[in-house]
Scaffold this motif. Structure first.
Motif, short mmCIF file in Angstrom:
data_model
loop_
_atom_site.label_atom_id
_atom_site.label_comp_id
_atom_site.label_asym_id
_atom_site.label_seq_id
_atom_site.Cartn_x
_atom_site.Cartn_y
_atom_site.Cartn_z
N ARG A 1 -26.85 -15.17 -11.44
CA ARG A 1 -26.62 -15.84 -12.72
C ARG A 1 -27.59 -16.98 -12.92
NH1 ARG A 1 -23.44 -20.65 -12.38
NH2 ARG A 1 -22.67 -20.94 -10.28
N ILE A 2 -27.58 -17.48 -14.15
CA ILE A 2 -28.44 -18.62 -14.50
C ILE A 2 -27.54 -19.76 -14.94
CG2 ILE A 2 -30.17 -19.46 -16.12
CD1 ILE A 2 -31.32 -16.73 -16.25
N ASP A 3 -27.76 -20.93 -14.36
CA ASP A 3 -27.02 -22.13 -14.73
C ASP A 3 -27.93 -22.94 -15.65
OD1 ASP A 3 -25.18 -24.23 -14.80
OD2 ASP A 3 -26.04 -25.17 -13.01
N VAL A 4 -27.57 -23.01 -16.93
CA VAL A 4 -28.41 -23.69 -17.92
C VAL A 4 -27.82 -25.05 -18.23
CG1 VAL A 4 -29.46 -23.51 -20.20
CG2 VAL A 4 -28.96 -21.44 -18.90
N ARG A 5 -28.65 -26.08 -18.15
CA ARG A 5 -28.23 -27.44 -18.47
C ARG A 5 -29.15 -28.01 -19.54
NH1 ARG A 5 -28.86 -29.75 -12.95
NH2 ARG A 5 -29.01 -27.67 -12.09
N GLY A 6 -28.56 -28.76 -20.43
CA GLY A 6 -29.34 -29.40 -21.49
C GLY A 6 -29.78 -30.79 -21.06
N PRO A 7 -30.36 -31.53 -21.98
CA PRO A 7 -30.79 -32.89 -21.65
C PRO A 7 -29.58 -33.79 -21.41
CG PRO A 7 -31.01 -32.50 -23.98
CD PRO A 7 -30.62 -31.19 -23.37
N GLU A 8 -29.76 -34.76 -20.55
CA GLU A 8 -28.67 -35.69 -20.26
C GLU A 8 -28.79 -36.89 -21.19
OE1 GLU A 8 -28.69 -36.67 -16.16
OE2 GLU A 8 -28.33 -34.60 -15.55
N ALA A 9 -27.63 -37.41 -21.61
CA ALA A 9 -27.60 -38.59 -22.48
C ALA A 9 -28.00 -39.82 -21.66
CB ALA A 9 -26.21 -38.78 -23.06
N PRO A 10 -28.64 -40.78 -22.29
CA PRO A 10 -29.02 -41.99 -21.54
C PRO A 10 -27.78 -42.81 -21.17
CG PRO A 10 -29.52 -42.25 -23.86
CD PRO A 10 -29.09 -40.83 -23.67
N ARG B 1 -33.25 -26.31 -16.75
CA ARG B 1 -33.03 -27.48 -17.61
C ARG B 1 -33.81 -27.25 -18.91
NH1 ARG B 1 -30.15 -31.50 -16.98
NH2 ARG B 1 -30.46 -31.55 -14.76
N THR B 2 -33.15 -27.50 -20.04
CA THR B 2 -33.80 -27.35 -21.34
C THR B 2 -34.04 -28.72 -21.96
OG1 THR B 2 -31.68 -27.14 -22.47
CG2 THR B 2 -32.74 -25.11 -21.74
N ASP B 3 -34.91 -28.75 -22.98
CA ASP B 3 -35.22 -30.04 -23.60
C ASP B 3 -34.34 -30.36 -24.79
OD1 ASP B 3 -36.27 -28.21 -25.35
OD2 ASP B 3 -38.31 -28.99 -25.31
N SER B 4 -33.46 -29.46 -25.20
CA SER B 4 -32.52 -29.76 -26.29
C SER B 4 -31.26 -28.92 -26.12
CB SER B 4 -33.16 -29.47 -27.66
OG SER B 4 -33.34 -28.09 -27.82
N THR B 5 -30.20 -29.33 -26.77
CA THR B 5 -28.95 -28.59 -26.68
C THR B 5 -29.05 -27.26 -27.40
OG1 THR B 5 -28.12 -29.81 -28.60
CG2 THR B 5 -27.52 -30.65 -26.43
N ALA B 6 -29.88 -27.16 -28.42
CA ALA B 6 -30.06 -25.89 -29.12
C ALA B 6 -30.70 -24.85 -28.18
CB ALA B 6 -30.93 -26.08 -30.35
N TRP B 7 -31.68 -25.25 -27.41
CA TRP B 7 -32.30 -24.33 -26.46
C TRP B 7 -31.36 -24.02 -25.31
CZ3 TRP B 7 -36.04 -21.07 -26.99
CH2 TRP B 7 -36.98 -21.28 -27.98
N ARG B 8 -30.48 -24.96 -24.97
CA ARG B 8 -29.47 -24.68 -23.93
C ARG B 8 -28.57 -23.55 -24.39
NH1 ARG B 8 -23.99 -27.38 -22.79
NH2 ARG B 8 -23.54 -26.60 -20.72
N LYS B 9 -28.09 -23.62 -25.62
CA LYS B 9 -27.22 -22.58 -26.15
C LYS B 9 -27.96 -21.24 -26.25
CE LYS B 9 -23.24 -21.41 -27.64
NZ LYS B 9 -22.12 -21.39 -26.71
N GLU B 10 -29.21 -21.30 -26.68
CA GLU B 10 -30.03 -20.08 -26.81
C GLU B 10 -30.19 -19.40 -25.44
OE1 GLU B 10 -32.26 -17.25 -28.83
OE2 GLU B 10 -31.17 -18.92 -29.70
N LEU B 11 -30.48 -20.18 -24.41
CA LEU B 11 -30.63 -19.60 -23.07
C LEU B 11 -29.31 -19.09 -22.51
CD1 LEU B 11 -33.25 -21.76 -21.18
CD2 LEU B 11 -33.46 -19.46 -22.04
N GLN B 12 -28.21 -19.74 -22.85
CA GLN B 12 -26.91 -19.24 -22.41
C GLN B 12 -26.63 -17.87 -23.03
OE1 GLN B 12 -24.29 -22.45 -23.48
NE2 GLN B 12 -24.32 -23.31 -21.39
N LEU B 13 -27.05 -17.68 -24.27
CA LEU B 13 -26.85 -16.39 -24.93
C LEU B 13 -27.80 -15.32 -24.37
CD1 LEU B 13 -26.40 -17.59 -28.62
CD2 LEU B 13 -24.63 -16.78 -27.05
N LEU B 14 -29.00 -15.72 -23.96
CA LEU B 14 -29.98 -14.78 -23.43
C LEU B 14 -29.86 -14.59 -21.91
CD1 LEU B 14 -33.17 -15.89 -25.38
CD2 LEU B 14 -31.83 -13.81 -25.73
N ALA B 15 -28.94 -15.29 -21.26
CA ALA B 15 -28.84 -15.28 -19.80
C ALA B 15 -28.73 -13.88 -19.19
CB ALA B 15 -27.69 -16.16 -19.34
N PRO B 16 -27.89 -12.97 -19.72
CA PRO B 16 -27.82 -11.64 -19.10
C PRO B 16 -29.15 -10.89 -19.14
CG PRO B 16 -25.94 -11.98 -20.55
CD PRO B 16 -26.86 -13.13 -20.76
#
Length: 180
Positions: free
Chosen positions: A151-160, A119-134
């Protein structure tokens, strides 16, 4: 004090101590304290010498002391917990595997079926980790053993959730729905 010219009282030689019967040893110690004159400290008996450690480090006597680390290691091997403990390193060593920058913005949520959930704290870090996953999967396999992570399952923050109470309108636009 006694006169130096007077011969000293003969001292009884100490009896050998037998540690096989602890109750008898305790009784002998109590008797020696009772036999002492008031105000006089009884003689201390010499401690029995320790038995030399057996060759090969094998443990033949159940009462022998064993280091806790070796006892726990034996327990882990007997129960077959080595794979689970290796998998738990995903949680404990995450910051050393991915680096402090990524670890500051991500957290391992779970590890099941060779898939690491992050779980990441922002959508930008979610995308960054998806690119770095391999690359991260390769590092995890190097650290934990080949094939431990697929594999790595990356999720960003959930909307309230704007849904409050028992009754809520479906298809509404959230909090903007009440404004003019």
């Amino acid at each position: 004090m006694t006169d130096p010219a007077e011969p000293a009282e003969p001292v009884e030689p100490a009896k050998p101590v037998d540690c096989d019967d602890p109750l008898r040893l305790a009784r002998e110690m109590a008797e020696s304290y009772r036999a002492a004159e008031p105000g006089q400290v009884p003689r201390r008996r010499p401690r029995p010498k320790r038995r030399p450690q057996q060759a090969g480090g094998q443990r033949h006597d159940r009462d022998d002391a064993v280091p806790l680390a070796s006892a726990l290691g034996d327990l882990v091997d007997q129960q077959g917990w080595t794979d689970q403990l290796a998998a738990s390193r995903v949680f404990t060593d995450w910051s050393s595997i991915v680096g402090p920058d990524i670890a500051q913005h991500s957290l391992v949520d779970g590890y099941a079926d060779q898939v690491v959930s992050v779980r990441t704290d922002s959508t930008a870090w979610r995308k960054e980790l998806q690119l770095l996953a391999p690359r991260i999967v390769a590092r995890l396999n190097d650290e934990l053993g080949q094939g431990s992570v697929i594999r790595i399952d990356v999720r960003g923050p959930e909307a309230p959730s704007w849904k409050h109470g028992k009754r809520a309108v479906r298809g509404g636009r959230g909090p903007r729905d009440t404004y003019g």
